[in-house]
Design a protein around this motif. Structure first.
Motif, PDB file in Angstrom:
ATOM      1  N   ASP A   3      -1.523   2.954   7.750  1.00 50.26           N
ATOM      2  CA  ASP A   3      -0.876   2.768   8.805  1.00 50.26           C
ATOM      3  C   ASP A   3      -1.531   1.751   9.693  1.00 50.26           C
ATOM      4  O   ASP A   3      -0.941   0.735  10.317  1.00 50.26           O
ATOM      5  CB  ASP A   3      -0.445   4.024   9.675  1.00 50.26           C
ATOM      6  CG  ASP A   3      -1.655   4.724  10.183  1.00 50.26           C
ATOM      7  OD1 ASP A   3      -2.604   4.641   9.730  1.00 50.26           O
ATOM      8  OD2 ASP A   3      -1.407   5.610  10.947  1.00 50.26           O
ATOM      9  N   GLU A   4      -2.931   1.817   9.847  1.00 51.30           N
ATOM     10  CA  GLU A   4      -3.612   0.926  10.670  1.00 51.30           C
ATOM     11  C   GLU A   4      -3.568  -0.396   9.986  1.00 51.30           C
ATOM     12  O   GLU A   4      -3.662  -1.478  10.442  1.00 51.30           O
ATOM     13  CB  GLU A   4      -5.082   1.305  10.889  1.00 51.30           C
ATOM     14  CG  GLU A   4      -5.872   0.374  11.841  1.00 51.30           C
ATOM     15  CD  GLU A   4      -7.246   0.954  12.056  1.00 51.30           C
ATOM     16  OE1 GLU A   4      -7.841   0.087  12.794  1.00 51.30           O
ATOM     17  OE2 GLU A   4      -7.773   1.855  11.770  1.00 51.30           O
ATOM     18  N   ALA A   5      -3.692  -0.296   8.457  1.00 53.60           N
ATOM     19  CA  ALA A   5      -3.984  -1.433   7.646  1.00 53.60           C
ATOM     20  C   ALA A   5      -2.531  -2.240   7.921  1.00 53.60           C
ATOM     21  O   ALA A   5      -2.542  -3.658   7.923  1.00 53.60           O
ATOM     22  CB  ALA A   5      -4.129  -1.119   6.186  1.00 53.60           C
ATOM     23  N   LEU A   6      -1.498  -1.483   7.858  1.00 53.00           N
ATOM     24  CA  LEU A   6      -0.194  -2.354   8.144  1.00 53.00           C
ATOM     25  C   LEU A   6      -0.357  -3.074   9.513  1.00 53.00           C
ATOM     26  O   LEU A   6       0.045  -4.299   9.604  1.00 53.00           O
ATOM     27  CB  LEU A   6       1.009  -1.609   8.011  1.00 53.00           C
ATOM     28  CG  LEU A   6       2.495  -2.030   8.130  1.00 53.00           C
ATOM     29  CD1 LEU A   6       2.773  -3.092   7.177  1.00 53.00           C
ATOM     30  CD2 LEU A   6       3.422  -1.032   8.206  1.00 53.00           C
ATOM     31  N   ARG A   7      -0.821  -2.496  10.500  1.00 54.70           N
ATOM     32  CA  ARG A   7      -0.733  -3.155  11.778  1.00 54.70           C
ATOM     33  C   ARG A   7      -1.651  -4.293  12.042  1.00 54.70           C
ATOM     34  O   ARG A   7      -1.019  -4.978  12.973  1.00 54.70           O
ATOM     35  CB  ARG A   7      -1.172  -1.684  12.717  1.00 54.70           C
ATOM     36  CG  ARG A   7      -0.997  -2.062  14.346  1.00 54.70           C
ATOM     37  CD  ARG A   7      -1.271  -0.818  15.121  1.00 54.70           C
ATOM     38  NE  ARG A   7      -2.391  -0.349  15.145  1.00 54.70           N
ATOM     39  CZ  ARG A   7      -2.870   0.899  14.411  1.00 54.70           C
ATOM     40  NH1 ARG A   7      -1.896   1.506  13.994  1.00 54.70           N
ATOM     41  NH2 ARG A   7      -4.073   1.156  14.611  1.00 54.70           N
ATOM     42  N   ILE A   8      -2.596  -4.189  11.515  1.00 53.54           N
ATOM     43  CA  ILE A   8      -3.596  -5.271  11.610  1.00 53.54           C
ATOM     44  C   ILE A   8      -3.498  -6.312  10.455  1.00 53.54           C
ATOM     45  O   ILE A   8      -4.170  -7.308  10.561  1.00 53.54           O
ATOM     46  CB  ILE A   8      -5.084  -4.844  11.391  1.00 53.54           C
ATOM     47  CG1 ILE A   8      -5.460  -4.330  10.131  1.00 53.54           C
ATOM     48  CG2 ILE A   8      -5.303  -3.757  12.692  1.00 53.54           C
ATOM     49  CD1 ILE A   8      -7.005  -4.001   9.956  1.00 53.54           C
ATOM     50  N   GLY A   9      -2.355  -6.156   9.613  1.00 52.29           N
ATOM     51  CA  GLY A   9      -1.991  -7.306   8.724  1.00 52.29           C
ATOM     52  C   GLY A   9      -2.910  -7.137   7.443  1.00 52.29           C
ATOM     53  O   GLY A   9      -2.766  -7.812   6.369  1.00 52.29           O
ATOM     54  N   LEU A  10      -3.870  -6.178   7.019  1.00 47.72           N
ATOM     55  CA  LEU A  10      -4.390  -5.888   5.863  1.00 47.72           C
ATOM     56  C   LEU A  10      -3.629  -5.545   4.765  1.00 47.72           C
ATOM     57  O   LEU A  10      -3.810  -5.811   3.562  1.00 47.72           O
ATOM     58  CB  LEU A  10      -5.535  -4.987   6.042  1.00 47.72           C
ATOM     59  CG  LEU A  10      -6.605  -4.578   4.949  1.00 47.72           C
ATOM     60  CD1 LEU A  10      -7.163  -5.696   4.351  1.00 47.72           C
ATOM     61  CD2 LEU A  10      -7.645  -3.627   5.529  1.00 47.72           C
ATOM     62  N   ALA A  11      -2.597  -4.811   5.224  1.00 46.58           N
ATOM     63  CA  ALA A  11      -1.424  -4.342   4.216  1.00 46.58           C
ATOM     64  C   ALA A  11      -0.369  -4.999   4.878  1.00 46.58           C
ATOM     65  O   ALA A  11       0.167  -5.205   5.829  1.00 46.58           O
ATOM     66  CB  ALA A  11      -1.193  -2.950   4.009  1.00 46.58           C
ATOM     67  N   ALA A  70       0.755  -1.329  -0.083  1.00 52.62           N
ATOM     68  CA  ALA A  70       0.132   0.060  -0.105  1.00 52.62           C
ATOM     69  C   ALA A  70       0.842   1.284   0.029  1.00 52.62           C
ATOM     70  O   ALA A  70       1.956   1.256   0.661  1.00 52.62           O
ATOM     71  CB  ALA A  70      -0.791  -0.012   1.412  1.00 52.62           C
ATOM     72  N   SER A  71       0.335   2.195  -0.704  1.00 53.12           N
ATOM     73  CA  SER A  71       0.933   3.480  -0.560  1.00 53.12           C
ATOM     74  C   SER A  71       0.609   4.211   0.876  1.00 53.12           C
ATOM     75  O   SER A  71      -0.470   3.826   1.387  1.00 53.12           O
ATOM     76  CB  SER A  71       0.626   4.364  -1.811  1.00 53.12           C
ATOM     77  OG  SER A  71      -0.552   5.160  -1.485  1.00 53.12           O
TER      78      SER A  71
END
Length: 258
Positions: free
Chosen positions: A167-175, A120-121
């Motif tokens: 940033d949240e997507a990365l934290r929860i594993g979505l990104a 993700a960007s």
């Protein structure tokens, strides 16, 4: 196949790039879903080394084409189109990377979830906002999202329609990775190119075992792995890789993809 709502580029490094080009917001209309399914079928018939799926800089894909919604009869037609198109990419025995810039909402999020890896960007936004229309995700969101981020977080996102920034997507594993916007395609193509030079038969077997094994018991998964371990030794790459390791050490093999 001549595509009108997407482009399919086969690069010299073995990477295939699918880019959604359906206007400013890339709605996943019936027509675009049909082209996505055809693109996946074309790739399956002549497999590349890896695949990158991307969209626009501001919007990856904003979701389904709401103007094509109606009642239960239309839903019964549209749902399978989503499942067939996204499932066809998920079934490719190659590493499929989503390069997400901007909004990936509804069907756009579901398309990204159907990929093996999501880059993700920093300006990417994910979400399943269907509940705000009084409906539910119909392209795999209730199932794939829960498998990626867990049941509780998937319920929270799907039941509130809340959008998740990068940033949240990365934290929860979505990104899986977040990069600067100008680095998104550079990073996606670099990773895809690296994978495309690898042992493609072994990659396909590995992907299948992970995808199938996660749906079954550990014992059944281990049994599948034993069969896959035997299967991979029938490939040319296994002989090349083992011989190269014995002579030159790890990481020196030049694989043929067979």
């Amino acid at each position: 196949m001549v595509y009108e709502l997407l482009t399919l580029e086969r690069r010299d490094d073995g990477v295939a790039v699918v880019t959604l080009t359906n206007g400013k917001v890339n709605p996943l209309s019936r027509e675009l879903l049909g082209e996505l399914k055809q693109a996946a079928d074309d790739l399956a018939a002549d497999l590349p080394g890896a695949v990158v799926i991307t969209g626009g800089d501001r919007i990856f894909a904003a979701g389904a084409d709401i103007s094509q919604f109606g009642g239960p009869d239309e839903a019964a037609e549209i749902g399978p189109l989503f499942h067939d198109a996204i499932g066809a990419f998920a079934a490719l025995p190659r590493f499929v990377i989503a390069a997400v810039s901007g909004y990936a909402l509804g069907g756009g999020c579901e398309l990204a979830l159907g990929c093996d890896y999501r880059i993700a960007s920093e300006r990417a936004v994910f979400g399943q906002p269907e509940i705000l229309l009084g409906i539910i995700p119909g392209g795999g969101g209730t199932q794939r999202l829960a498998r990626v981020v867990g049941a509780s977080k998937a319920k929270e996102m799907c039941l509130t329609g809340r959008q998740v920034k990068a940033d949240e997507a990365l934290r929860i594993g979505l990104a899986d990775e977040v990069v600067a916007p100008e680095q998104l395609h550079v990073r996606a193509l670099a990773l895809a190119g690296e994978v495309a030079r690898g042992a493609l038969v072994a990659q396909g077997i590995t992907k299948r075992l992970i995808d199938d094994g996660i749906e079954t018991s550990l014992d059944d998964g281990l049994a599948m792995e034993r069969d896959g371990f035997v299967e991979v030794f029938r490939s040319d790459d296994s002989q090349i890789g083992v011989a190269s390791f014995l002579e030159h050490g790890p990481g020196k093999a030049t694989f043929t993809g067979r």
